[in-house]
Design an enzyme around this catalytic site. Structure first.
Site, short mmCIF file in Angstrom:
data_model
loop_
_atom_site.label_atom_id
_atom_site.label_comp_id
_atom_site.label_asym_id
_atom_site.label_seq_id
_atom_site.Cartn_x
_atom_site.Cartn_y
_atom_site.Cartn_z
CG ASP A 142 -18.84 -6.10 -37.11
OD1 ASP A 142 -17.96 -5.77 -36.35
OD2 ASP A 142 -19.72 -6.82 -36.91
CG ASP A 162 -18.87 -10.59 -35.66
OD1 ASP A 162 -19.16 -10.07 -34.66
OD2 ASP A 162 -20.01 -11.19 -36.30
CG HIS A 190 -18.05 -15.34 -33.76
ND1 HIS A 190 -18.68 -14.62 -32.80
CD2 HIS A 190 -18.70 -14.76 -34.72
CE1 HIS A 190 -19.79 -13.75 -33.28
NE2 HIS A 190 -19.70 -13.88 -34.43
CG HIS A 249 -23.55 -15.73 -33.14
ND1 HIS A 249 -24.80 -14.95 -33.43
CD2 HIS A 249 -22.70 -15.51 -34.11
CE1 HIS A 249 -24.37 -14.02 -34.30
NE2 HIS A 249 -23.20 -14.26 -34.68
CG HIS A 268 -20.45 -15.19 -39.06
ND1 HIS A 268 -21.38 -15.93 -38.50
CD2 HIS A 268 -20.22 -14.07 -38.45
CE1 HIS A 268 -21.89 -15.22 -37.65
NE2 HIS A 268 -21.31 -14.28 -37.45
CE LYS A 290 -19.27 -6.65 -33.82
NZ LYS A 290 -20.06 -7.77 -34.11
CB CYS A 315 -22.88 -5.62 -36.43
SG CYS A 315 -22.85 -7.32 -36.04
#
Length: 193
Positions: free
Chosen positions: A9, A51, A53, A62, A76, A101, A143
């Site tokens: 990340d 990440d 999302h 989250h 984010h 992810k 993470c």
């Protein structure tokens, strides 16, 4: 023994100026790039996670309007935004597998994501015969911690390069590194590898 480098990340939203900026994030991105320049050929695979999302919804709790910064966070790394992209100081051309992810979920570990081809990190490591992995990236206490623990659970001998990680908090990062050491990870600086 085949080794992997797991880059967790290193994204714009987690480095200086981002939605969840971690102090020292840009420095870690640059240092990982320098390490890759010298050592990319030492690895059978190099996996980088992001990440990624959903913009809609709360990603299974989250995202939150009043985040606690433990289990809930402000928006984010929304898919397709500049914040979700790799930090420009990170060299990505040596990366062999890119993992996304957190589509609709928290997903702290890169092992929760999949490559562009739909493979899990566990499958990538197994197919390459990886027995050891070096873990670097952001954030040590979230993470990086989750990804390293999952690598250990996958049966991989893990080394965490403490000079190539950055955490949200000093205390929580220390606790995460201690937990990783107790779980069997070796903690060392990249120059000592």
């Amino acid at each position: 023994m085949s080794r992997a480098l797991l880059i967790v990340d290193v994204q714009n939203d987690f480095t200086e100026g981002g939605a969840l900026a971690v102090t020292g994030g840009d420095a870690v991105a640059s240092a990982i790039s320098e390490f890759l320049d010298a050592h990319a050929n030492d690895y059978a695979v190099i996996v980088a996670s992001r990440d990624w999302h959903h913009a809609e919804g709360d990603n299974d709790g989250h995202f939150h309007e009043t985040p606690d910064y433990v289990d809930t966070w402000p928006p984010h790394c929304v898919a397709g935004t500049a914040g979700a992209e790799y930090d420009p100081l990170l060299t990505v051309h040596p990366v062999t597998h890119h993992v996304r992810k957190g589509q609709g979920s928290p997903a702290y570990s890169m092992f929760d994501g999949v490559t562009d081809e739909g493979s899990t990190v566990g499958a990538v490591l197994s197919e390459a015969g990886v027995l050891g992995a070096d873990v670097v990236g952001i954030a040590t206490d979230h993470c990086v911690r989750a990804s390293a623990l999952d690598a250990i659970a996958h049966g991989v001998q893990v080394r965490v390069f403490t000079d190539l990680v950055a955490g949200v908090g000093a205390e929580s990062s220390e606790a995460a590194l201690a937990e990783l050491a107790h779980a069997g990870a070796q903690l060392l600086e990249s120059v000592d590898a």
